[in-house]
Design a protein around this motif. Structure first.
Motif, PDB file in Angstrom:
ATOM      1  N   GLY A 232      -2.342  -4.525  10.870  1.00 43.10           N
ATOM      2  CA  GLY A 232      -2.689  -3.923   9.584  1.00 43.10           C
ATOM      3  C   GLY A 232      -2.766  -2.415   9.692  1.00 43.10           C
ATOM      4  O   GLY A 232      -2.265  -1.684   8.820  1.00 43.10           O
ATOM      5  N   LEU A 233      -3.382  -1.933  10.770  1.00 43.84           N
ATOM      6  CA  LEU A 233      -3.482  -0.488  10.980  1.00 43.84           C
ATOM      7  C   LEU A 233      -2.099   0.125  11.185  1.00 43.84           C
ATOM      8  O   LEU A 233      -1.802   1.193  10.634  1.00 43.84           O
ATOM      9  N   ARG A 234      -1.285  -0.578  11.971  1.00 38.58           N
ATOM     10  CA  ARG A 234       0.079  -0.082  12.209  1.00 38.58           C
ATOM     11  C   ARG A 234       0.848   0.015  10.900  1.00 38.58           C
ATOM     12  O   ARG A 234       1.528   1.000  10.631  1.00 38.58           O
ATOM     13  N   LEU A 235       0.685  -1.036  10.085  1.00 40.80           N
ATOM     14  CA  LEU A 235       1.385  -1.067   8.801  1.00 40.80           C
ATOM     15  C   LEU A 235       0.924   0.096   7.926  1.00 40.80           C
ATOM     16  O   LEU A 235       1.750   0.815   7.334  1.00 40.80           O
ATOM     17  N   ALA A 236      -0.405   0.291   7.852  1.00 42.79           N
ATOM     18  CA  ALA A 236      -0.940   1.375   7.023  1.00 42.79           C
ATOM     19  C   ALA A 236      -0.442   2.729   7.526  1.00 42.79           C
ATOM     20  O   ALA A 236      -0.040   3.595   6.744  1.00 42.79           O
ATOM     21  N   TRP A 237      -0.466   2.904   8.832  1.00 42.84           N
ATOM     22  CA  TRP A 237      -0.037   4.179   9.420  1.00 42.84           C
ATOM     23  C   TRP A 237       1.440   4.440   9.118  1.00 42.84           C
ATOM     24  O   TRP A 237       1.817   5.538   8.704  1.00 42.84           O
ATOM     25  N   ARG A 238       2.271   3.416   9.299  1.00 44.13           N
ATOM     26  CA  ARG A 238       3.707   3.611   9.053  1.00 44.13           C
ATOM     27  C   ARG A 238       3.983   3.800   7.563  1.00 44.13           C
ATOM     28  O   ARG A 238       4.880   4.557   7.191  1.00 44.13           O
ATOM     29  N   ASN A 239       3.219   3.103   6.725  1.00 37.80           N
ATOM     30  CA  ASN A 239       3.389   3.300   5.277  1.00 37.80           C
ATOM     31  C   ASN A 239       3.176   4.755   4.899  1.00 37.80           C
ATOM     32  O   ASN A 239       3.852   5.298   4.030  1.00 37.80           O
TER      33      ASN A 239
ATOM     34  N   THR B 112      -6.874   1.456   3.697  1.00 38.73           N
ATOM     35  CA  THR B 112      -6.722   1.880   5.094  1.00 38.73           C
ATOM     36  C   THR B 112      -5.793   3.086   5.192  1.00 38.73           C
ATOM     37  O   THR B 112      -6.037   4.007   5.975  1.00 38.73           O
ATOM     38  N   GLU B 113      -4.736   3.072   4.369  1.00 40.06           N
ATOM     39  CA  GLU B 113      -3.836   4.241   4.358  1.00 40.06           C
ATOM     40  C   GLU B 113      -4.621   5.499   3.982  1.00 40.06           C
ATOM     41  O   GLU B 113      -4.473   6.547   4.606  1.00 40.06           O
ATOM     42  N   SER B 114      -5.467   5.372   2.964  1.00 38.91           N
ATOM     43  CA  SER B 114      -6.263   6.527   2.540  1.00 38.91           C
ATOM     44  C   SER B 114      -7.250   6.931   3.616  1.00 38.91           C
ATOM     45  O   SER B 114      -7.501   8.125   3.836  1.00 38.91           O
ATOM     46  N   ALA B 115      -7.852   5.929   4.258  1.00 39.09           N
ATOM     47  CA  ALA B 115      -8.829   6.230   5.307  1.00 39.09           C
ATOM     48  C   ALA B 115      -8.146   6.969   6.455  1.00 39.09           C
ATOM     49  O   ALA B 115      -8.714   7.923   7.008  1.00 39.09           O
ATOM     50  N   LEU B 116      -6.923   6.545   6.780  1.00 36.40           N
ATOM     51  CA  LEU B 116      -6.197   7.231   7.857  1.00 36.40           C
ATOM     52  C   LEU B 116      -5.852   8.663   7.443  1.00 36.40           C
ATOM     53  O   LEU B 116      -6.023   9.603   8.220  1.00 36.40           O
TER      54      LEU B 116
ATOM     55  N   GLY C 150     -17.066  15.440   5.456  1.00 37.68           N
ATOM     56  CA  GLY C 150     -17.578  14.081   5.226  1.00 37.68           C
ATOM     57  C   GLY C 150     -17.480  13.701   3.752  1.00 37.68           C
ATOM     58  O   GLY C 150     -17.044  12.600   3.406  1.00 37.68           O
ATOM     59  N   VAL C 151     -17.880  14.640   2.891  1.00 36.05           N
ATOM     60  CA  VAL C 151     -17.810  14.376   1.443  1.00 36.05           C
ATOM     61  C   VAL C 151     -16.352  14.223   1.008  1.00 36.05           C
ATOM     62  O   VAL C 151     -16.015  13.326   0.223  1.00 36.05           O
ATOM     63  N   VAL C 152     -15.480  15.081   1.529  1.00 37.38           N
ATOM     64  CA  VAL C 152     -14.048  14.981   1.194  1.00 37.38           C
ATOM     65  C   VAL C 152     -13.512  13.611   1.608  1.00 37.38           C
ATOM     66  O   VAL C 152     -12.767  12.965   0.855  1.00 37.38           O
ATOM     67  N   PHE C 153     -13.936  13.138   2.789  1.00 31.84           N
ATOM     68  CA  PHE C 153     -13.475  11.833   3.287  1.00 31.84           C
ATOM     69  C   PHE C 153     -13.904  10.715   2.333  1.00 31.84           C
ATOM     70  O   PHE C 153     -13.104   9.845   1.983  1.00 31.84           O
ATOM     71  N   VAL C 154     -15.177  10.773   1.915  1.00 33.56           N
ATOM     72  CA  VAL C 154     -15.680   9.741   0.998  1.00 33.56           C
ATOM     73  C   VAL C 154     -14.880   9.771  -0.305  1.00 33.56           C
ATOM     74  O   VAL C 154     -14.467   8.723  -0.828  1.00 33.56           O
ATOM     75  N   PHE C 155     -14.611  10.974  -0.807  1.00 34.78           N
ATOM     76  CA  PHE C 155     -13.859  11.080  -2.064  1.00 34.78           C
ATOM     77  C   PHE C 155     -12.402  10.653  -1.877  1.00 34.78           C
ATOM     78  O   PHE C 155     -11.777  10.166  -2.807  1.00 34.78           O
ATOM     79  N   THR C 156     -11.881  10.845  -0.671  1.00 31.88           N
ATOM     80  CA  THR C 156     -10.520  10.370  -0.376  1.00 31.88           C
ATOM     81  C   THR C 156     -10.470   8.848  -0.512  1.00 31.88           C
ATOM     82  O   THR C 156      -9.530   8.295  -1.082  1.00 31.88           O
ATOM     83  N   LEU C 157     -11.508   8.198   0.003  1.00 35.14           N
ATOM     84  CA  LEU C 157     -11.567   6.734  -0.112  1.00 35.14           C
ATOM     85  C   LEU C 157     -11.760   6.318  -1.571  1.00 35.14           C
ATOM     86  O   LEU C 157     -11.121   5.375  -2.052  1.00 35.14           O
ATOM     87  N   LEU C 158     -12.647   7.046  -2.263  1.00 33.26           N
ATOM     88  CA  LEU C 158     -12.892   6.708  -3.680  1.00 33.26           C
ATOM     89  C   LEU C 158     -11.611   6.866  -4.496  1.00 33.26           C
ATOM     90  O   LEU C 158     -11.331   6.076  -5.396  1.00 33.26           O
ATOM     91  N   ALA C 159     -10.831   7.912  -4.147  1.00 30.24           N
ATOM     92  CA  ALA C 159      -9.598   8.167  -4.898  1.00 30.24           C
ATOM     93  C   ALA C 159      -8.596   7.026  -4.707  1.00 30.24           C
ATOM     94  O   ALA C 159      -7.731   6.819  -5.546  1.00 30.24           O
ATOM     95  N   ALA C 160      -8.712   6.305  -3.603  1.00 32.33           N
ATOM     96  CA  ALA C 160      -7.772   5.205  -3.353  1.00 32.33           C
ATOM     97  C   ALA C 160      -8.234   3.910  -4.012  1.00 32.33           C
ATOM     98  O   ALA C 160      -7.490   2.926  -4.034  1.00 32.33           O
ATOM     99  N   LEU C 161      -9.458   3.918  -4.546  1.00 30.85           N
ATOM    100  CA  LEU C 161      -9.983   2.685  -5.140  1.00 30.85           C
ATOM    101  C   LEU C 161      -9.148   2.228  -6.331  1.00 30.85           C
ATOM    102  O   LEU C 161      -8.834   1.048  -6.463  1.00 30.85           O
ATOM    103  N   TYR C 162      -8.808   3.192  -7.192  1.00 31.02           N
ATOM    104  CA  TYR C 162      -8.058   2.805  -8.397  1.00 31.02           C
ATOM    105  C   TYR C 162      -6.685   2.208  -8.043  1.00 31.02           C
ATOM    106  O   TYR C 162      -6.363   1.100  -8.513  1.00 31.02           O
ATOM    107  N   PRO C 163      -5.896   2.912  -7.203  1.00 29.94           N
ATOM    108  CA  PRO C 163      -4.612   2.288  -6.820  1.00 29.94           C
ATOM    109  C   PRO C 163      -4.824   0.921  -6.155  1.00 29.94           C
ATOM    110  O   PRO C 163      -4.018   0.004  -6.378  1.00 29.94           O
ATOM    111  N   ALA C 164      -5.876   0.780  -5.366  1.00 29.72           N
ATOM    112  CA  ALA C 164      -6.120  -0.506  -4.685  1.00 29.72           C
ATOM    113  C   ALA C 164      -6.513  -1.581  -5.704  1.00 29.72           C
ATOM    114  O   ALA C 164      -6.063  -2.728  -5.624  1.00 29.72           O
TER     115      ALA C 164
END
Lengths: 410, 230
Positions: free
Chosen positions: A5-12, A320-324, A381-395
């Motif tokens: 899954g991580l490999r897939l997210a990274w390559r995506n 996971t893509e966003s987290a990476l 840290g805050v930017v990271f959290v918002f990066t994850l939040l920003a991926a919520l809608y597409p997910a």
């Protein structure tokens, strides 16, 4: 998320290298900015507080209860010198000194001006105040009760006096009588703080006591602790050392100089607005990238749904893509930010127009950002959290995806 | 018990004011181990029927049963689980994940099924060998021919050993040699594992492989031919 899954997210992420690099650059750049700006703020505030408090206020003061508000000459610390000695011994601090405070009219041959007079211990005052070290002309007060005075630079200029000139002071003594004396200007200090340079004059404590009938009493016992973070500890220790019968209080710098924290809070408030805008812009950049990435893979996601892979699992891949992406931006931003900040921490940082603001807080025109764990991690840290939040809608969009309709997507 | 049972399936689409009857009271049974071709011109309803059987699309009315379980009343999660564990899909466009190798594409489905990594590796190698892709497991789809990609897609569909494989125009993007190879593979899997195949196609070469040929027109079954004897 497992290895595949991580490999897939990274390559995506690297299906569109240019898009990913641009988004990554936006995240990393904003993180560098945040690390630097927060570190600069931390460094500036520390300097602001230290320099402002060093001028006169100190970290703590023992005063008669109510003197701070009323400033009446009769609200005294009865035996200031003895209490200062007790506090020095009890707290194990050398930087403890008593002061008496009165207002008087100072007159030279040509002019008269009102000023706040401070009766200070000439030997101890340099330990609790930076003013004795900021003499522009003349010398500091001699030990003993000599009839001499040190003036702020603007006050000396207004009175048109210089070291060696004589000044008459006229005020009201503690017992209600006239306090009048003729004194010689020993020196002139220049603190850079307009209010102090224009309105403060210092006299030897004993001479002040004789002139204003203080009978050994003081109005403040000023305490400077080794560092700002030790103030609360010394505050309660000083409270325990106060004589039980006296109506005295120990006040910390925040109470004594409330404007300082207000100024810092106001600055933090405006800075956080800028930070918030920065974080939101980054979040939208990530949202745009991830939304595009999900939209262009609609057919692929449709096939996956048809194969029986749940929308939640597909959403996890997007997250996971966003987290990476965010994690990489976090690492790059923190490393670059720390490097840039460390460089400015050694070289100093200044920008045009800073001098005036700096001078109002008795600060140098060059600032030195201060790196610490919070300044390096908080913003990214805050930017990271918002990066994850920003991926919520597409997910989450994947939950509404119908396999048949998705597979028909171009 | 039939592998697939459809009872009075109706599915109507609207195109402006016009109603298009994609499935018009379709009823059919497909026995376990069957090898069935659904044949129809474009818009004849074969893909709609395939989607209804696979739980990708719900009929407006009627019932769909797979291995004795009624599936048209299942929720999204249950349908996803059914597709993941009991049905294999092969599509016209292979739709492999382009950033994963052939082996990883096959393993991805098994990973979702919760198959341990070592078992995934063993099974993916075996299934790729079975579809004739031995030694090509590390290639990404872009480095494979259309036929090879379709074989990976087949491997992905059958790796979980489904009882039913639904294939929608699986040979549409293949040349005649590739199409023949794929159909022989389907026949082999059908005979060796007893897997039921339902293939939607309008390719006569594909129909020739079927034991049973169902012809559709305008959402109705117009012919149902047993070709097993021939």
């Amino acid at each position: 998320m497992t290895g595949l899954g991580l490999r897939l997210a990274w390559r995506n992420l690297w299906r569109h290298p240019r898009r990913t690099v641009l988004t990554l650059a936006a995240i990393a750049f904003s993180n560098v900015l945040l690390v630097f700006m927060i570190s600069l703020q931390v460094g500036t505030y520390g300097l602001m507080i230290d320099n402002s408090l060093q001028a006169l206020t100190g970290h703590l003061q023992v005063q008669a209860d109510g003197w701070l508000d009323d400033h009446r000459l009769q609200q005294v610390v009865p035996d200031g010198a003895a209490l200062a000695a007790d506090l020095r011994a009890g707290l194990g601090l050398a930087a403890v000194s008593q002061r008496a405070v009165a207002h008087a009219l100072l007159s030279s041959e040509e002019r008269s001006y009102g000023a706040q007079l401070l009766g200070v211990d000439p030997e101890r005052e340099p330990l609790v105040s930076s003013l004795p070290g900021l003499l522009r002309d003349g010398r500091w007060l001699a030990n003993g009760g000599a009839a001499e005075i040190v003036l702020g630079s603007a006050l000396a200029r207004n009175l048109r006096v210089a070291p060696g000139d004589r000044v008459t002071l006229l005020g009201s003594a503690r017992d209600g009588s006239f306090a009048a004396s003729i004194t010689t200007v020993a020196g002139v200090f220049d603190s850079g703080i307009a209010g102090i340079d224009r309105g403060i004059a210092m006299l030897p404590f004993d001479y002040f006591g004789e002139t204003f009938a203080m009978r050994g009493a003081a109005h403040q016992v000023v305490i400077v602790t080794p560092a700002l973070e030790h103030v609360p500890e010394y505050e309660w220790r000083a409270e325990a050392l106060l004589p039980a019968s006296a109506n005295l209080v120990v006040l910390d710098w925040d109470v004594l100089q409330p404007g300082l924290k207000q100024a810092i809070r106001a600055d933090i408030g405006s800075a956080f607005f800028v930070y918030a805008v920065l974080v939101v812009l980054v979040a939208f950049s990530v949202l745009n990238t991830q939304l595009m990435s999900v939209l262009e893979r609609t057919k692929e996601f449709g096939i996956h749904l048809a194969l029986g892979i749940s929308p939640g699992r597909l959403g996890n891949i997007v997250l996971t893509e966003s987290a990476l992406l965010g994690g990489l931006g976090l690492l790059l931003g923190m490393l670059l930010g720390a490097a840039v900040t460390a460089w400015f921490g050694v070289r100093g940082f200044a920008y045009p127009g800073m001098e005036e603001l700096a001078a109002s807080f008795n600060l140098p025109a060059v600032f030195y950002p201060q790196l610490n764990l919070v300044s390096v991690t908080a913003g990214p840290g805050v930017v990271f959290v918002f990066t994850l939040l920003a991926a919520l809608y597409p997910a989450l969009r994947l939950h509404w995806l119908e396999p048949v309709a998705a597979m028909r997507a171009a | 018990m039939p592998a697939v049972r459809c009872i009075e399936l109706v599915k109507t689409y609207r195109q402006g004011s016009q109603a298009i009857h994609a499935l018009d009271r379709i009823s059919l049974d497909i026995a376990a181990g069957g090898f069935v071709c659904l044949s129809a011109p474009s818009g004849g309803g074969k893909t709609t029927l395939l989607n209804a059987i696979g739980g990708l699309d719900l009929p407006d009315s009627g019932e769909v049963w797979i291995d004795g379980e009624r599936v048209d009343v299942l929720g999204k999660a249950a349908l996803a689980s059914l597709r993941l564990h009991r049905i294999g899909f092969v599509f016209q466009s292979y739709n492999l994940v382009p950033v994963l190798s052939a082996r990883e594409n096959v393993e991805f489905v098994m990973q979702v099924q919760g198959v341990p990594a070592a078992e995934r590796g063993r099974r993916s190698r075996a299934i790729l060998a079975e579809v004739g892709l031995e030694g090509l497991g590390d290639r990404r789809p872009a480095a494979m021919s259309g036929g090879q990609q379709q074989r990976v897609a087949v491997a992905r569909a059958i790796v979980s050993q489904p009882t039913l494989v639904l294939a929608d125009e699986p040979t549409a993007n293949l040349d005649s040699e590739g199409a023949d190879k794929l159909m022989r593979l389907f026949v082999e899997l059908n005979e060796r594992h007893g897997t039921t195949f339902v293939i939607a196609t309008h390719d006569p070469r594909v129909m020739a492989y079927a034991k049973r040929l169902i012809r559709m027109l305008d959402g109705r079954i117009v012919d149902d031919i047993d070709q097993a004897g021939g």
